[in-house]
Design an enzyme around this catalytic site. Structure first.
Site, PDB file in Angstrom:
ATOM      1  NE  ARG A   1      -0.632   1.871   3.492  1.00  0.00           N
ATOM      2  CZ  ARG A   1       0.455   2.627   3.631  1.00  0.00           C
ATOM      3  NH1 ARG A   1       1.661   2.098   3.893  1.00  0.00           N
ATOM      4  NH2 ARG A   1       0.391   3.936   3.493  1.00  0.00           N
ATOM      5  N   GLY A   2       0.201   2.397  -0.173  1.00  0.00           N
ATOM      6  CA  GLY A   2       0.947   3.647  -0.315  1.00  0.00           C
ATOM      7  C   GLY A   2       1.174   3.858  -1.802  1.00  0.00           C
ATOM      8  CB  ALA A   3       0.566   6.779  -3.970  1.00  0.00           C
TER       9      ALA A   3
ATOM     10  CD  GLN B   1      -3.994   2.850   6.374  1.00  0.00           C
ATOM     11  OE1 GLN B   1      -4.668   3.247   7.316  1.00  0.00           O
ATOM     12  NE2 GLN B   1      -4.515   2.628   5.189  1.00  0.00           N
TER      13      GLN B   1
ATOM     14  NE  ARG C   1      -6.300   0.820  -2.316  1.00  0.00           N
ATOM     15  CZ  ARG C   1      -5.711   1.426  -1.272  1.00  0.00           C
ATOM     16  NH1 ARG C   1      -4.430   1.229  -1.026  1.00  0.00           N
ATOM     17  NH2 ARG C   1      -6.403   2.230  -0.482  1.00  0.00           N
TER      18      ARG C   1
ATOM     19  CG  ASP D   1      -3.263   8.102  -1.954  1.00  0.00           C
ATOM     20  OD1 ASP D   1      -3.289   8.636  -0.836  1.00  0.00           O
ATOM     21  OD2 ASP D   1      -2.831   6.952  -2.156  1.00  0.00           O
TER      22      ASP D   1
ATOM     23  CG  ASN E   1      -3.023  11.581   2.090  1.00  0.00           C
ATOM     24  OD1 ASN E   1      -2.397  10.690   1.503  1.00  0.00           O
ATOM     25  ND2 ASN E   1      -2.841  11.819   3.377  1.00  0.00           N
ATOM     26  CE  LYS E   2      -5.876   5.630   3.643  1.00  0.00           C
ATOM     27  NZ  LYS E   2      -6.801   4.725   2.915  1.00  0.00           N
TER      28      LYS E   2
END
Ligand code: MRU
Length: 356
Positions: A51-53, A201, A94, A242, A252-253
């Site tokens: 995970r994470g862009a 996260q 995603r 992201d 973003n998140k």
């Protein structure tokens, strides 16, 4: 062994396997997954095992190379449709982080631009491209860290959300890069990690990697951010992204937008960190960004010993939100720091990039 010594995403050349550090198991277990099948790679991205862009982009690039490697074809006409289908499949894992499609488009372009070459030569070029995407990521994070360090001083209190650290990239991270780089130079910061509901996260990943680097780390629940800002413990908010739109709106998140509003209210600078591969100049404003919605169980059940919501209740679980550009002090990229008005400064960042 220290978590910072492990690779988040790697290609095992000999075995022909994508190796990822399973982030759903952290911080309790350090476990690696060895993946070869496209379905497994899709699932690892969907489940946030990787995970994470930037990390998603790297995993997809290696994944597409592995798909290409296994295509039995002698001609371009036989080869390309299967490669394209694999690309579209991985791209569907995603929707929000643009690095996924950025990396896959970059890989596909290598194939298209070399269609006159033999299939085995194209496969080799795809291998080189995937390796380059990862190598560039290390450089890019370091540069982001250098620019970010100019925004803070030793001992500052920094609030971060989700994980935009080494675990989300190949090294250093984006929003956490100045903190890791500062550690290399003997500096220390007081970092507050938002828990980051519902997938945690912040508390599971950011706190873990910052402590592994000896950083003064404090975890808070998401709803405590106003309290620490109001008490003057936060000199700056550092978050990743992201997908950033051309006007500077930064996706973003989930929870990032609320933090940006709080930071404005309390006069705390709000910085967004991301590589140019996360800036999508084809999207005019944040409202045009597709926001991933995820399973209800992430909110109602996951992490709890028993279900915590009444049966049958409706659940809304967006994985991301957009911090409006008016709330953002600056966007820190590998080519420098963009400040408002972002529709001008982001173009300038890309001008610098194209000069290199
Ligand atoms: O759902 P996740 O964990 O993939 O979301 C990650 C984030 O929102 C990060 O802040 C972003 O991808 C930047 S990572 C350098």
């Amino acid at each position: 062994m220290n978590i910072l010594n492990y690779e988040t995403v790697a290609l095992d050349e000999q075995a022909g396997e994508l190796v990822i550090l399973d982030q759903t198991k952290l911080p309790n277990e350090i476990k690696f997954l060895r993946l070869t099948e496209q379905k497994e790679i899709w699932q690892a991205i969907y489940l946030l095992q990787v995970r994470g862009a930037p990390a998603i982009g790297m995993a997809a690039a290696f994944g597409l190379y592995l798909a290409a490697k296994n295509i039995r074809a002698d001609t371009w006409e036989e080869f390309f449709p299967t490669l394209h289908a694999a690309k579209e499949f991985l791209n569907s894992s995603r929707p929000t982080a643009v690095n996924l499609s950025w990396a896959l488009n970059r890989m596909e372009a290598v194939a298209v631009n070399n269609k006159d070459k033999s299939v085995s030569e194209i496969k080799e070029l795809l291998h080189k491209e995937a390796v380059a995407i990862k190598a560039e990521d290390v450089q890019m994070c370091r540069q982001i860290g250098e620019h970010g360090l100019t925004l803070i001083k030793d001992g500052d209190g920094i609030l971060t959300h989700c994980n935009a650290g080494q675990l989300a990239t190949s090294k250093y991270g984006t929003a956490l890069a100045p903190i890791h780089l500062g550690r290399e130079r003997g500096m220390n910061f007081k970092v507050f990690c938002d828990e980051t509901r519902p997938l945690l996260q912040g508390i599971r990943l950011s706190a873990f990697e910052l402590m592994a680097d000896g950083v003064d780390t404090t975890v808070i629940c998401d709803n405590m951010a106003a309290q620490v800002m109001k008490n003057g413990r936060i000199n700056a908010v550092f978050v990743g992204c992201d997908r950033v739109a051309a006007n500077g709106d930064a996706c973003n998140k989930i929870g990032t937008s609320g933090l940006a509003i709080l930071a404005k209210y309390y006069g705390v600078p709000f910085y967004v960190f991301g590589p140019t591969s996360t800036i999508d100049m084809s999207v005019e404003r944040g409202a045009d960004i597709v926001i991933e919605e995820r399973a209800a169980e992430e909110v109602t059940e996951l992490w709890y010993r028993q279900r915590m919501a009444p049966q049958g209740v409706k659940v809304y679980n967006p994985a991301f939100d957009v911090a409006d550009h008016e709330l953002i002090t600056a966007i820190v990229t590998e080519y420098g720091i963009a400040r408002p008005p972002f529709h001008e400064s982001l173009k300038e960042i890309f001008r610098r990039k194209n000069l290199r």
